[in-house]
Design an enzyme around this catalytic site. Structure first.
Site, short mmCIF file in Angstrom:
data_model
loop_
_atom_site.label_atom_id
_atom_site.label_comp_id
_atom_site.label_asym_id
_atom_site.label_seq_id
_atom_site.Cartn_x
_atom_site.Cartn_y
_atom_site.Cartn_z
N LYS A 27 0.11 4.23 -0.21
CA LYS A 27 -0.54 5.39 0.42
C LYS A 27 -0.33 6.63 -0.47
O LYS A 27 -0.28 6.48 -1.69
CB LYS A 27 -0.01 5.58 1.84
N GLU A 41 -5.32 -5.03 10.47
CA GLU A 41 -4.30 -4.02 10.70
C GLU A 41 -4.58 -3.30 12.02
O GLU A 41 -5.36 -2.33 12.04
CB GLU A 41 -4.29 -2.99 9.57
N HIS A 57 -9.51 1.30 4.86
CA HIS A 57 -8.23 1.42 5.59
C HIS A 57 -8.44 2.33 6.80
O HIS A 57 -9.21 3.28 6.75
CB HIS A 57 -7.16 2.01 4.66
N ASN A 85 0.87 -1.18 0.00
CA ASN A 85 0.00 0.00 0.00
C ASN A 85 0.91 1.23 0.00
O ASN A 85 1.50 1.56 1.02
CB ASN A 85 -0.89 -0.04 1.25
N SER A 95 3.61 -2.38 10.16
CA SER A 95 5.08 -2.43 10.33
C SER A 95 5.68 -3.78 9.94
O SER A 95 6.62 -4.26 10.58
CB SER A 95 5.46 -2.07 11.77
N GLU A 153 -6.76 4.63 7.97
CA GLU A 153 -6.50 6.06 7.72
C GLU A 153 -7.71 6.72 7.07
O GLU A 153 -7.98 7.90 7.32
CB GLU A 153 -5.23 6.21 6.86
N GLY A 199 2.74 2.03 10.83
CA GLY A 199 3.73 3.10 10.69
C GLY A 199 4.44 3.46 11.98
O GLY A 199 5.11 4.50 12.06
P1 13P Z 1 3.18 0.20 7.62
O1 13P Z 1 3.66 -1.09 7.00
O2 13P Z 1 3.93 1.40 7.16
O3 13P Z 1 3.08 0.08 9.10
O4 13P Z 1 1.68 0.43 7.08
C1 13P Z 1 0.76 -0.58 7.21
C2 13P Z 1 -0.45 -0.21 6.46
O5 13P Z 1 -1.20 0.67 6.86
C3 13P Z 1 -0.71 -0.92 5.19
O6 13P Z 1 -2.00 -0.65 4.73
#
Ligand code: 13P
Length: 248
Positions: free
Chosen positions: A11, A166, A94, A9, A212, A96, A172
């Protein structure tokens, strides 16, 4: 046997030229035919990434979509538009998007159903906050998210749904859930599917862990029985890391 799925992803990262550069760096290094690799690029890069992926087995994903085919929804992108580009997957719900763009379980459900209608496989994201985990409510929260998101989704469609667990506190942050915790939640989700549908659906649905995930943690994670893949943010932006994740 469930086909493992490792999805990146990106982002809100990578211009069109950066996207193409990254694809060029990874596309000839995917060794394992027994793993499905997916890159979820920003809208602006999708068309060019699709072309750059031609001749490879790497699949293309979007990161969001609207639930209507067309209409007065300024700034939105429809499933039909994604389908025209040749998108195979779309991340839906997601954390976010839930957190910053007020996506609710209801809109997530509409998106999951519409994606399936258009032949786009949804990667449905669920996961608890740190406070919810500390209060021991993670299973309750995830169960509600999964059941709401799959409302009116038919049993025949479930093989096309990927669920990504997740935990928000692991995204992150460099803090990853232990492989046992990840597996326990993936198993819990699999049982929800079994109860809602049947044994075949339970065995068929693919469940990823995200948060992560790095090259040094992937092997242990993928060895777990109920973890069928990973949804990867940060490490998917680094060609070498993403390649080693796919070739775990
Ligand atoms: P990270 O791997 O940067 O922690 O992000 C995970 C994520 O949100 C994937 O959709």
């Amino acid at each position: 046997m469930r086909l493992p799925i490792i999805a990146g992803n990106w982002k809100m990262n990578n211009s069109i030229s950066e996207s193409i550069k990254l694809i060029e760096e990874i596309k000839n290094h995917v060794l394992d035919k027994g793993v499905e690799a997916v890159v979820c690029a920003p809208y602006t890069s999708l068309n060019e990434v699709k072309k750059a992926l031609e001749g490879t087995d790497i699949r293309l994903g979007a990161q969001n979509m609207h639930w209507e085919e067309s209409g007065a929804y300024t700034g939105e992108i429809s499933p039909a538009m994604l389908k025209e580009i040749g998108v195979d997957y779309c991340i839906v719900g997601h954390s976010e998007r839930r957190q910053y763009f007020n996506e609710s379980d209801d809109t997530v459900n509409r998106k999951v159903r519409t994606a399936l209608k258009y032949g786009i496989k949804p990667i449905l994201c669920v996961g608890e906050t740190l406070e919810e985990r500390e209060a021991g409510e993670e299973e309750k929260v995830v169960k509600k998210q999964v059941l709401k998101a799959l409302e009116d989704v038919k049993k025949d469609d479930i093989a096309d749904v990927v669920i990504a667990y997740e935990p928000i506190w692991a995204i992150g942050t460099g803090k990853t859930a232990s492989s046992d915790d990840a597996n326990n939640m993936c198993n819990f989700i699999r049982n929800i599917i079994g109860n809602k549908y049947d044994e075949a659906a339970k065995e068929r649905i693919r469940i990823q862990y995200g948060g992560s995930v790095k090259p040094n943690t992937i092997k242990e994670l993928m060895a777990k029985e109920d973890v069928d893949g990973a949804l990867v943010g940060g490490a998917s932006l680094i060609a070498e890391d993403f390649v080693s994740l796919i070739n775990y």
